[in-house]
Design a protein around this motif. Structure first.
Motif: not given
Ligand code: SF4
Lengths: 719, 65
Positions: A292-293, A295-296, A522
């Motif tokens: 997740v990290m 991808q962001y 975000v």
């Protein structure tokens, strides 16, 4: 494997103390234990009403005792420095997940400030059940010792212990074996240890053990940050062992058990029903966010230059689950934690160093380990990451600091600031996992470049400037430390609020005070300085509360009620906050509400701030962050996000990037971002009731019930 | 043009919630999607069309590392 009888035969008794274990009443015994290993003195203290009211427990008690025990100029290795270990009023309950934590407090060799660390394992609850709300260790022993507490017999000893190992995984096994009557009894033992690297490295940590009956091994949980293990070994403590038999769900003797049970049942059901589709904590633990990290764009890569990497899939959470994590069932670090994020690889074969060829159990990896030891150093080999994880734990090395230091040294090497001569022949390129492991082995022996790495980024910068003629300004920009502590493993560059979450903290840039990246970057939920300041007030205060109680924060926000999104403030997890209020009231018989909960934290948080100021620090100057945490330092960094940055220059500054060199654009952006951080600092200090220099005002201290003369004496000098 | 978390975002004909999430690389699973204040269920992400001018919120529920 080892003959514990002959190891024990070499123990020499230095002091013995017998006591009548105080019974717990409503979460407290109101007694604490004081052990001076320099004078071989053991005694009990009574907790005053005022201390209980204002400091609550856990970290609050630790700070109070440490303040009283030290002078403003006490250094980490002075005998009067203490290691204080405390649970908290909720520590030890078994009906609600995450209630087995200990808080450890000391003056840190990294920051020269107070450090506090929250750790699992069974020690904290056992200490309470043995009659003590906290334990202070002061003084320095002449020879290696252990402290042994038998909470059933009411007996405490200090013993010379010359033959025990020092490395965490060995000594924990030895002492568990030594003090247990039989295999079944091993679950009643918890050992605090450090490791051989903590003999030398300022980034030394403490291991807290619990015995895993299913696996038949001791498991280690870490009080990682700030070098507490270094203090422990400097005091010549090999271990603190506690034994308590008879753990049950009601030992806290709570005022209203039904309130606790009700909250527990609700959360257990929620975890059971939703964890598999939410955070998968039971399957993989905190490592679930590696991908997740990435991808962001938040995964630190190559010393926080970048936020993602094409090879991240090689260390994604599924890889660890499928290839290494050997258990089929969830695994908790204290009884009753159904979130059970603890994970282990069994029979993992070690490839390097003194334990080469051994089949060991490795706890982890936590997200921080995979990100810090892995991506941040450009290492994407899960085997090497697990091995580094194992060695960090057993040598007693903080994985977060080590990962960040290693990444810094690698960048310096790649940029030619240091060379092979400086590294003792190690080819310290990003991605060289074997070189990283070699640094750990050197650190455990106190030798070579590894020993320097163990001093931390702050010291390393000085060394590189002095010995290698490095540019100090550049190193200050890329060296990811603040207050002497290394930044933990999130890339805060694009989130101003998280820069504050790291920078505007008491102990240094550890994300356990606030993690606001999604809310800010975000979701765009906290657009103004005031919004960010409110978040940087609320979350640090709320999270401080876990440290007062002896609680784990994960069950607060790594599982959520299915209708959480329909609430006014989903980020706060209102239902869980109410659970905590109920738990506190259920155990202690009080009737606090969610505001009083924040107030409890605010008292202790401000006390810690003033503690730092008393030590000549803790002011605005120390809250500045290295620029790498705020924006692109180098041309490569800027150009890796050129489109985004150019657009920001236009939209936020009205600056036309057309025809400008990257260097010019970096300069303009830097001025802007530094100014934003200053404005944020102003807003946060104001919200927290502090002066523009970061000093709590007397009015504020009074309003939160902390108008203590010793605090006024410190802040008066800054008014 | 639509708003995504209060910031402008280019709209295209036939834009679905799922397509928007893909374009924004919003892969995190704990999210809430709202269009003009109305919550969209996960199973409807593929079939829900976003119209030009819509105010979309994609709230990521993670307040902790
Ligand atoms: S969530 Fe994990 S770290 Fe927290 S108490 Fe449970 S098992 Fe321990």
């Amino acid at each position: 494997m080892f003959d514990v009888k002959s190891i024990k035969a070499e123990h020499k008794l230095l002091a013995e103390y017998t006591y009548e274990p105080a019974k717990l009443n409503r979460g407290y015994t109101d007694k604490t234990l004081y052990v001076n290993i320099g004078e071989n003195q053991i005694k009990e203290k009574n907790v005053s009403k005022e201390m209980k009211e204002k400091f609550i427990g856990g970290k609050g008690y630790g700070l109070r005792y440490l303040w009283d025990a030290t002078k403003p100029d006490t250094k980490w290795n002075d005998p009067e420095n203490e290691i204080v270990i405390a649970g908290g009023p909720l520590c030890g309950i078994t009906q609600y997940p995450g209630a087995g934590k200990s808080l450890v407090v000391t003056i840190s060799p990294m920051t020269d400030l107070v450090i506090d660390s929250n750790v699992g394992g069974y020690f904290g609850p056992f200490l309470k059940f043995s009659g003590f709300d906290a334990m202070e260790i002061q003084g320095k022993a002449e020879k290696d010792i252990i402290i042994y507490i038998n909470g059933n017999d009411g007996k405490i000893t200090i013993e010379e212990a010359p033959l025990e190992a020092i490395d965490g995984h060995v000594i924990s096994e030895q002492l568990t074996e030594m003090y247990a009557d039989n295999e079944e009894d091993k679950k009643n033992i918890s050992v605090i240890s450090a490791g051989t690297a903590a003999n030398h490295a300022n980034i030394g940590l403490l291991n807290f053990s619990f015995y895993d009956l299913r696996r038949g091994v001791t498991r280690l949980k870490q009080a990682g940050r700030g070098g507490i293990g270094r203090v422990f070994r400097d005091k010549k403590i090999k271990a603190v062992v506690i034994k308590f038999k008879g753990t049950k769900g009601n030992l806290n003797n709570p005022a209203d058990q039904s309130l606790i049970n009700k909250a527990g049942i609700k959360l257990h059901k929620q975890i059971h029903d939703y964890d598999d589709v939410q955070c998968r904590m039971r399957q993989i633990g905190t490592a679930n966010i590696i991908e997740v990290m990435d991808q962001y764009d938040l995964l630190p890569v190559h010393n926080y230059q970048y936020g993602n990497h094409p090879d991240t899939y090689k260390i994604a959470s599924n890889v660890f689950v499928e290839k290494f994590i050997t258990q089929g069932m969830p695994d908790g670090c204290w009884f009753g934690c159904s979130l059970s994020c603890a994970k282990a690889a069994d029979k993992f074969e070690i490839q390097t160093g003194p334990y080469k060829g051994h089949l060991v159990t490795v706890d982890g990896p936590e997200y921080e380990n995979a990100a810090g030891l892995g991506a941040n150093c450009g290492i994407f080999d899960p085997r090497l990451i697990l091995e580094a994880n194992f060695y960090c734990d057993t040598y007693g090395v903080d994985t977060i600091s080590f990962g960040t230091i290693c990444a810094f040294a690698m960048e310096c090497y790649e940029r030619g600031i240091i060379d092979k001569e400086a590294t003792g022949g190690l080819d310290l390129r990003f991605g060289n996992g074997l070189a990283q492991l070699e640094l750990l082995h050197q650190m455990s022996r106190g030798e070579g470049f590894g020993a320097k790495i163990g001093l931390g980024v702050k010291k390393l910068k000085e060394i590189f400037v002095k010995e290698h003629g490095a540019d100090a300004d550049f190193l200050n920009e890329i060296g990811m430390e603040q207050k002497g502590l290394e930044v933990s493993e999130y890339l805060p560059k694009e989130s101003l609020a998280q820069q504050g979450g790291y920078g505007l903290t008491n102990k240094g840039p550890q994300h356990d005070e606030a993690w606001l990246i999604f809310m800010d970057m975000v979701n765009n939920q906290i657009p103004t300085f005031e919004d960010k300041a409110e978040a940087l007030h609320y979350f640090p205060m709320f999270r401080t509360w876990f440290g007062l109680m002896g609680l784990c924060k994960l069950p607060w926000n790594d599982t959520s009620p299915p209708d959480n999104h329909l609430t006014d403030e989903p980020a706060k997890m209102p239902e869980h906050v109410q659970h905590y209020v109920n738990l506190y009231n259920g155990v202690t018989g009080s009737s606090i509400d969610k505001n009083e909960l924040i107030l409890q934290s605010e008292r202790v948080y401000n006390f810690q701030r003033v503690f730092n100021i008393r030590r000549g620090k803790g002011l605005r100057k120390q809250d500045a962050m290295p620029y790498r945490a705020m924006g692109p330092v180098t041309i490569e960094e800027y150009e890796s996000r050129q489109e985004r940055y150019d657009q920001q220059l236009v939209e936020l500054l009205g600056y036309n990037p057309e025809g400008k060199t990257t260097k010019e654009k970096i300069k303009v952006m830097k001025e802007y971002r530094l100014d934003q951080y200053e404005k944020l600092t102003d807003a946060v200090y104001k919200r927290r009731g502090w002066t523009p220099n970061g000093v709590p005002t007397k009015e504020h201290l009074k309003s939160i019930g902390m108008d203590l003369p010793e605090l006024f004496e410190v802040v008066d000098k800054h008014m | 043009m639509i708003k995504v978390n209060t910031k402008d975002f280019e709209w295209e004909e036939g834009l679905t919630v799922q397509r928007l999430l893909d374009k924004k690389k919003y892969t995190f699973t704990k999210i809430i999607v709202k269009i003009n204040g109305n919550i969209i269920n996960k199973e409807d992400y593929d079939s829900t069309i976003i119209n030009d001018g819509d105010d979309v919120k994609v709230i990521h529920l993670l307040a902790g590392g």
